[in-house]
Design an enzyme around this catalytic site. Structure first.
Site, short mmCIF file in Angstrom:
data_model
loop_
_atom_site.label_atom_id
_atom_site.label_comp_id
_atom_site.label_asym_id
_atom_site.label_seq_id
_atom_site.Cartn_x
_atom_site.Cartn_y
_atom_site.Cartn_z
N GLY A 16 12.54 -70.88 -1.74
CA GLY A 16 13.04 -72.07 -1.05
C GLY A 16 14.26 -72.69 -1.72
O GLY A 16 15.18 -73.14 -1.05
N ASP A 17 14.28 -72.71 -3.08
CA ASP A 17 15.39 -73.35 -3.78
C ASP A 17 16.71 -72.65 -3.43
O ASP A 17 17.65 -73.28 -2.99
CB ASP A 17 15.16 -73.31 -5.31
CG ASP A 17 13.80 -73.86 -5.69
OD1 ASP A 17 13.52 -75.01 -5.33
OD2 ASP A 17 13.00 -73.13 -6.32
N TYR A 193 1.52 -68.86 1.54
CA TYR A 193 1.21 -68.67 0.12
C TYR A 193 -0.08 -67.86 0.01
O TYR A 193 -0.97 -67.94 0.88
CB TYR A 193 1.05 -70.03 -0.57
CG TYR A 193 2.35 -70.82 -0.57
CD1 TYR A 193 3.44 -70.39 -1.30
CD2 TYR A 193 2.47 -71.99 0.19
CE1 TYR A 193 4.64 -71.10 -1.28
CE2 TYR A 193 3.66 -72.71 0.21
CZ TYR A 193 4.74 -72.25 -0.53
OH TYR A 193 5.93 -72.95 -0.51
N GLN A 255 17.95 -63.93 6.26
CA GLN A 255 17.66 -65.26 6.84
C GLN A 255 17.95 -65.26 8.34
O GLN A 255 17.20 -65.85 9.12
CB GLN A 255 18.47 -66.34 6.14
CG GLN A 255 17.86 -66.76 4.80
CD GLN A 255 18.58 -67.95 4.18
OE1 GLN A 255 19.80 -68.05 4.25
NE2 GLN A 255 17.84 -68.83 3.54
N ARG A 271 5.91 -71.90 5.61
CA ARG A 271 5.46 -72.55 4.37
C ARG A 271 6.63 -73.30 3.71
O ARG A 271 7.78 -73.17 4.15
CB ARG A 271 4.91 -71.49 3.41
CG ARG A 271 6.00 -70.65 2.77
CD ARG A 271 5.44 -69.57 1.86
NE ARG A 271 6.43 -69.17 0.86
CZ ARG A 271 6.30 -68.13 0.07
NH1 ARG A 271 5.23 -67.36 0.13
NH2 ARG A 271 7.24 -67.85 -0.83
N GLY A 272 6.33 -74.01 2.62
CA GLY A 272 7.36 -74.56 1.74
C GLY A 272 8.29 -75.53 2.43
O GLY A 272 7.87 -76.50 3.05
N GLU A 273 9.59 -75.24 2.38
CA GLU A 273 10.57 -76.18 2.93
C GLU A 273 11.49 -75.53 3.96
O GLU A 273 11.60 -75.99 5.09
CB GLU A 273 11.40 -76.76 1.77
CG GLU A 273 12.50 -77.67 2.24
CD GLU A 273 12.89 -78.77 1.28
OE1 GLU A 273 12.10 -79.08 0.36
OE2 GLU A 273 13.99 -79.32 1.46
N ASP A 274 12.15 -74.44 3.59
CA ASP A 274 13.18 -73.93 4.49
C ASP A 274 12.59 -73.24 5.72
O ASP A 274 13.08 -73.47 6.85
CB ASP A 274 14.10 -72.97 3.73
CG ASP A 274 15.39 -72.71 4.49
OD1 ASP A 274 16.01 -73.68 4.97
OD2 ASP A 274 15.77 -71.53 4.64
N SER A 275 11.56 -72.43 5.57
CA SER A 275 10.99 -71.75 6.74
C SER A 275 10.34 -72.78 7.68
O SER A 275 10.30 -72.57 8.90
CB SER A 275 9.98 -70.67 6.34
OG SER A 275 8.95 -71.18 5.53
O1 TRH Z 1 9.52 -69.59 -0.78
P1 TRH Z 1 9.06 -70.97 -0.52
O2 TRH Z 1 7.68 -71.25 -0.87
O3 TRH Z 1 10.01 -71.96 -1.23
C1 TRH Z 1 9.89 -73.25 -1.80
C2 TRH Z 1 9.91 -73.15 -3.30
O4 TRH Z 1 8.66 -72.70 -3.71
C3 TRH Z 1 10.16 -74.47 -3.92
O5 TRH Z 1 10.12 -74.41 -5.31
C4 TRH Z 1 9.15 -75.42 -3.40
O6 TRH Z 1 9.27 -76.63 -3.99
C5 TRH Z 1 9.37 -75.48 -1.92
O7 TRH Z 1 9.05 -74.20 -1.36
C6 TRH Z 1 8.60 -76.55 -1.25
O8 TRH Z 1 9.24 -71.27 1.06
P2 TRH Z 1 10.55 -71.64 1.89
O9 TRH Z 1 11.07 -72.96 1.44
O10 TRH Z 1 10.20 -71.49 3.27
O11 TRH Z 1 11.62 -70.54 1.51
C7 TRH Z 1 11.56 -69.23 1.98
C8 TRH Z 1 12.96 -68.72 2.25
O12 TRH Z 1 12.91 -67.33 2.50
C9 TRH Z 1 13.59 -69.36 3.47
O13 TRH Z 1 15.00 -69.55 3.23
C10 TRH Z 1 13.42 -68.31 4.57
C11 TRH Z 1 13.56 -67.05 3.75
N1 TRH Z 1 12.97 -65.84 4.31
C12 TRH Z 1 13.81 -64.79 4.64
O14 TRH Z 1 15.05 -64.90 4.49
N2 TRH Z 1 13.26 -63.62 5.09
C13 TRH Z 1 11.94 -63.46 5.29
O15 TRH Z 1 11.50 -62.38 5.73
C14 TRH Z 1 11.08 -64.58 4.98
C15 TRH Z 1 9.59 -64.45 5.20
C16 TRH Z 1 11.63 -65.73 4.48
#
Ligand code: TRH
Length: 380
Positions: A16-17, A193, A255, A271-275
Site C-alpha cells: 500500500g505504501d 490478508y 495496477q 484490503r488495506g488502503e489503495d485496493s
Molecule cells: O498491501 P496492502 O495491505 O497495503 C497497505 C500497507 O500494508 C500499509 O502499510 C498499511 O498501513 C495499509 O495497507 C493500510 O493493501 P493496499 O493498500 O490495497 O495495497 C495493495 C496495492 O497493490 C494496491 O496499489 C493495488 C496493488 N495490486 C496490484 O497492483 N496488483 C494486484 O494483483 C493486487 C492484488 C494489488
C-alpha cells in the site's frame, strides 16, 4: 505554482505504501504537469508495483517520474519546493537540513472515514523554522479527498458495460476460454490478508447456490488457498474446483490490470488502503478488510466506513453488507451470511455504483494537494 515535488516513501510493509505513492506521483505528473521525484527505501518491494524498476540503480526515470533510492547515509542536494512525507514515515535528517522555511512540507496521512478526520485535516505543527502540514485523505469535502485519476470511473464503466472489452481483457489473462464456457457464473476477485477466514469464505462460495468464479492474484494467501484444495502449493495459471466454486490463480497484476479486474467482477474483496479505494471506483459491491491494528482500531475504522458509505442503503441491503464485513473481519463467515449477501446483490449493485459516482463528484486527492500547497505556502 510549485513545480518541483519530492515524495518520500518509506515502505513499512505490504504494497500500500508504494502503491499509493507511485499512483500519486504519476497523477501529479500526468494531470498537473509537475516535476516529481519519488524517493524509495525498498526497491525490491517497489519493483512489485513498478515492474520496470531496475533495483540496482540509484536513480532512474520511469513514466516521467524520477525514482531515487534513499537510506540513512544518502547525501542530498537541494530540497524540492514541495516535500511529501508519506504516512509519517519520517524524512532523512540530511534532507531535513536542506529544507527552508518556505518549503511546503506535507505529511500525507492514512485514509480513514472516521469523523474526526474532518477537523484534523490541514492542521500543522512547527519543527524549528519548518512547518509540517497534516494532510488527511478522506470521504468528505472537509478532507483531502481520495486518489482518483480523472478518467478511471469512466474507463471502469466502459469496461463493465462492454462485452468485447471484457473478452479482450480476459484473453490477456488467459481466461477467455473459461469465460466463454461460464459466462453466467458470478465473478469474484479476492485480495486479503492471510489472517482472514479464507477457508470459511471458499467453503461458503462452494456451498452457495450461485456458481462462482473466484479470481485470486498471487499474494501471501496462496498457501492458504492451496490448503483448502488439499494441495501443498499453487501457482499462477492453476484452476481449482470444489462444488460450485472454480478458483483461478492469477499472477500479481499491474495496477492498471488490477483496476480492470475489479471493474469486470461482481464482488471484490479488497484490503488495506489503495485496493479499497480502487474498489470504490470500480463501482461494484465490495468487501473491505482493514489493515489489522492494535486495540481493535481497525474495527472502529471499518464501522466508520460502513456508516458513511452505506447510510443511504435501505435496511436489508445495509444489514447484509454489515453482516458480511463483520463476519469477514470477525473470522467467521458462514454460508448463510454469504448466501444472504448474494441474494441482495442485484440491489446492492446500483446502490454501490451510485455511491461511487457521488464520491467521484468531489475533488480528487492530487488536485486537493496542489490547491493545498498553494494555500499553505502562504502560511509556511
Ligand atoms: O498491501 P496492502 O495491505 O497495503 C497497505 C500497507 O500494508 C500499509 O502499510 C498499511 O498501513 C495499509 O495497507 C493500510 O493493501 P493496499 O493498500 O490495497 O495495497 C495493495 C496495492 O497493490 C494496491 O496499489 C493495488 C496493488 N495490486 C496490484 O497492483 N496488483 C494486484 O494483483 C493486487 C492484488 C494489488
Amino acid at each position: 505554482m510549485h513545480k518541483h515535488w519530492d515524495i518520500f516513501c518509506k515502505i513499512i510493509d505490504n504494497f500500500g505504501d508504494i502503491g499509493v505513492c507511485w499512483r500519486l506521483a504519476r497523477q501529479l505528473q500526468a494531470e498537473h504537469a509537475l516535476q516529481v521525484r519519488l524517493w524509495i527505501d525498498d526497491p525490491v518491494v517497489a519493483k512489485q508495483l513498478i515492474p520496470s524498476l531496475n533495483i540496482n540503480l540509484q536513480t532512474q526515470v520511469i513514466q516521467n517520474i524520477s525514482i531515487d533510492r534513499w537510506h540513512a547515509d544518502t547525501v542530498f542536494g537541494e530540497s524540492a519546493e514541495v516535500v511529501i512525507e508519506a504516512f509519517s514515515g519520517g524524512l532523512p535528517t540530511a534532507y531535513l537540513s536542506k529544507m527552508r522555511p518556505n518549503t511546503v512540507w506535507i505529511n500525507l496521512e492514512y485514509l480513514s472515514a472516521e469523523t474526526w478526520v474532518d477537523s484534523f485535516h490541514a492542521g500543522n505543527s512547527k519543527q524549528g523554522d519548518l512547518t509540517r502540514h497534516f494532510f488527511f485523505p478522506g470521504f468528505t469535502p472537509a478532507t483531502g479527498g481520495l486518489l482518483r485519476e480523472h478518467d478511471i470511473v469512466t474507463n471502469n464503466q466502459l469496461l463493465a458495460s462492454s462485452k468485447p472489452l471484457q473478452h479482450q481483457f480476459l484473453d490477456k489473462l488467459n481466461l477467455e476460454q473459461h469465460n466463454r464456457d461460464h459466462s453466467n457464473r458470478l465473478k469474484i476477485s479476492l485480495f486479503c490478508y492471510p489472517h482472514a477466514p479464507i477457508h470459511a469464505l471458499l467453503s461458503a462460495m462452494a456451498n452457495a447456490n450461485q456458481p462462482t468464479d473466484c479470481y485470486v492474484p498471487a499474494s501471501s494467501i496462496l498457501p492458504i488457498i492451496a490448503g483448502f484444495f488439499g494441495k501443498n502449493s499453487i501457482v499462477a495459471g492453476e484452476v481449482l474446483t470444489h462444488q460450485n466454486l472454480n478458483l483461478y490463480v492469477l499472477p500479481f497484476l499491474s495496477q492498471a490490470d488490477y483496476d480492470k479486474l475489479l471493474a469486470i467482477c461482481d464482488v471484490n474483496f479488497v484490503r488495506g488502503e489503495d485496493s479499497w479505494v480502487r474498489a470504490i471506483w470500480a463501482g461494484k459491491p465490495f468487501v473491505w478488510q482493514p489493515y489489522l491494528q492494535t486495540e481493535q482500531t481497525h474495527i472502529t475504522k471499518l464501522k466508520a466506513f460502513l456508516d458513511l458509505f452505506y447510510n443511504k442503503f435501505d435496511g436489508i441491503n445495509r444489514q447484509s453488507t454489515y453482516d458480511v464485513h463483520l463476519a469477514w473481519v470477525g473470522n467467521d463467515i458462514s454460508t448463510g451470511i454469504w448466501q444472504h449477501y448474494l441474494n441482495n446483490l442485484a440491489t446492492l449493485k446500483p446502490l454501490t455504483l451510485q455511491q461511487s459516482h457521488a464520491l467521484a463528484t468531489q475533488a480528487d486527492l492530487a488536485t486537493e494537494l496542489v490547491i493545498f500547497t498553494e494555500k499553505s505556502s502562504k502560511i509556511s
